[in-house]
Write an enzyme that holds these catalytic residues in place. Structure first.
Site, mmCIF file in Angstrom:
data_model
loop_
_atom_site.group_PDB
_atom_site.id
_atom_site.type_symbol
_atom_site.label_atom_id
_atom_site.label_comp_id
_atom_site.label_asym_id
_atom_site.label_seq_id
_atom_site.Cartn_x
_atom_site.Cartn_y
_atom_site.Cartn_z
ATOM 1 N N ASP A 150 48.860 67.688 -25.724
ATOM 2 C CA ASP A 150 50.039 68.753 -25.053
ATOM 3 C C ASP A 150 50.417 68.343 -24.024
ATOM 4 O OD1 ASP A 150 51.462 70.839 -25.466
ATOM 5 O OD2 ASP A 150 49.889 72.538 -24.996
ATOM 6 N N GLU A 263 56.549 66.452 -30.680
ATOM 7 C CA GLU A 263 57.441 67.682 -30.117
ATOM 8 C C GLU A 263 57.814 67.210 -28.850
ATOM 9 O OE1 GLU A 263 55.951 71.489 -31.354
ATOM 10 O OE2 GLU A 263 55.637 71.909 -29.054
#
Length: 480
Positions: A150, A263
């Site tokens: 992340d 992402e």
């Protein structure tokens, strides 16, 4: 099933695959289980028993071998399924996440941690994956699950996550987003656009102007770029697109044909992502061949840590509908991602209806807060100490987060009754304060928290399940 005594097995973990049976046993002290392998034991490390089976620890080495033996324990790509990420800052929450996920149809990312979180928790990317894997094995999860590296910001952030087998990479180019462009004068904006890294964008300003200075017809609206609109989008996000493309190229080199997903996240920036800007970002990423599966824009209103949505829900509905229409323009080839998504219960039905299930929910610290909720119920003196400690550290620890809790509006522990302690986890200000100080708390109280929680793991998992049942209910009802 294992029948030999004195092993006490975790029934959910018992797995027969090929000629070998695997299980977690000897969990008298929850969290201290051992791995029992009966059948082909080659490659595992541990004690060979009289009957030829092997008893080993939950070591990194045994984790590697177990993943090789049981392929569903390896992180996988999840594609365009409705999905949710479960951050676990303590490394013991995954069985609770499995309890909440099972039967929902939502594809889970059980291993999810950022570089910032790893730094504050003292964990490595490999430890995060291993903890999630052991938790999934413990709970008997045999479906696909992902691992999310992340908020990666630099090229140097990537290699440890690749080495640990992550399958989902969230690129955070926030440092390359220029929010000032929105208020710059025309000359300043033009100069910034001309100075963009056009070689990384594999284009020129002239070519880009030809591509975008026209109208684009979506399913329910028309988007038209004027030169001013285009220069705002370019000046604000051009550098971020270029950096994301650089990160993608590095990932493709390191992954060496292994499947992965990306992402792009621009949610932790200072200004809202306009629809035209979303269109520009998605179009450029596709032109540059960036394999992104989801995009996290900065929506209207405020998505703050650990609390509900702050803003007008009608305005947010219109905003998410607009972003979803852009997603559909690009053939529903990626998902909208809800970052800082935990506890935004009023947002989930809106996002699901707008996207038809093409949505990724990302949560991080809410499982840690459920651990504190349990501590507040079973060890009130410790929770009182932690609460006062977090009040002391809040002003410093909040600096890297978008939060608005006001310390002066909270009370020290000595002014709270025992009955009021768990209620702090239901209040806006205290909840945020407890949320963003996790690193400082774990530095000081981590060992004590682990000791208590490991002695009460079934209770902790029940807290997590109850909390995430509420999160996932809207996604379960409308999963495509």
């Amino acid at each position: 099933m294992f029948e030999q005594q004195p092993f006490t097995q975790v029934s959910e973990s018992v797995t027969r695959y090929g000629d070998t049976t695997y299980a977690l046993v000897n969990c008298d002290q929850p969290g201290d289980c051992q791995l029992l392998v009966r059948g082909v034991i080659d490659g595992f490390e541990g004690e060979t028993l009289a009957d030829g089976s092997l008893l080993g620890s939950r070591s990194p080495h045994n984790a590697v071998v177990l993943r090789q033996r049981l392929p569903w324990l390896q992180p996988a790509v999840l594609g365009l399924q409705t999905s949710a990420g479960f951050g676990d800052r303590l490394g013991i929450a995954t069985p609770g996440h499995v309890l909440a996920t099972r039967g929902t149809g939502v594809a889970p990312i059980y291993a999810q941690q950022s570089v910032r979180e790893n730094t504050r928790t003292g964990r490595t990317p490999q430890q995060v994956v291993d903890d999630a894997m052991w938790g999934a094995f413990h709970a008997g999860w045999k479906e696909s699950w992902g691992a999310d590296a992340d908020h990666l910001k630099t090229l140097e952030d990537i290699p440890p996550f690749v080495a640990a087998g992550y399958t989902f990479y969230t690129i955070d180019p926030g440092e390359y987003v220029d929010d000032a462009v929105e208020t710059d004068d025309a000359e300043t904006r033009r100069r910034k656009v001309e100075q963009l890294p056009w070689s990384d964008l594999q284009s020129t300003l002239e070519e880009t102007s030809e591509r975008y200075q026209r109208a684009f017809t979506l399913d329910d609206r028309t988007l038209t770029f004027t030169q001013e609109d285009l220069y705002k989008a370019l000046g604000k996000y051009g550098g971020a697109v270029a950096h994301t493309a650089r990160m993608a190229r590095r990932l493709q080199e390191l992954q060496d044909q292994r499947p992965f997903e990306m992402e792009m996240s621009v949610d932790e920036t200072g200004t809202t992502t306009a629809l035209l800007e979303h269109f520009y970002i998605a179009s450029e990423l596709k032109r540059l061949g960036v394999p992104f599966v989801s995009l996290a824009p900065r929506f209207v209103g405020r998505f703050e840590k650990g609390v509900g949505y702050i803003g007008d829900l009608d305005e947010l509905t219109q905003n998410i509908n607009g972003h979803a229409s852009i997603m559909r323009y690009f053939d529903n080839s990626y998902k909208l991602s809800l970052h800082t998504g935990s506890d935004k219960f009023e947002v989930y039905p809106i996002a699901m209806q707008a996207t038809g299930g093409l949505v990724h929910l990302k949560t991080a610290g809410t499982s840690y807060l459920e651990a504190l909720r349990l501590i507040a119920s079973i060890d009130r003196p410790l929770f009182r100490e932690i609460w006062d400690f977090t009040r002391e550290h809040y002003e410093n620890d909040r600096r890297t987060y978008h939060v608005s809790a006001v310390l002066s509006e909270t009370l020290p522990a000595e002014q709270l009754t025992d009955e009021q302690l768990p209620e702090l986890l239901n209040q806006f200000g205290p909840r945020q304060i407890l949320h963003v100080t996790f690193g400082s708390v774990l530095d000081t109280y981590g060992a004590e928290l682990q000791r208590i929680l490991r002695a009460h793991l079934p209770e902790y998992w029940a807290y997590i399940q109850r909390h995430f049942d509420k999160h996932l209910a809207p996604f379960k009802q409308q999963t495509r």
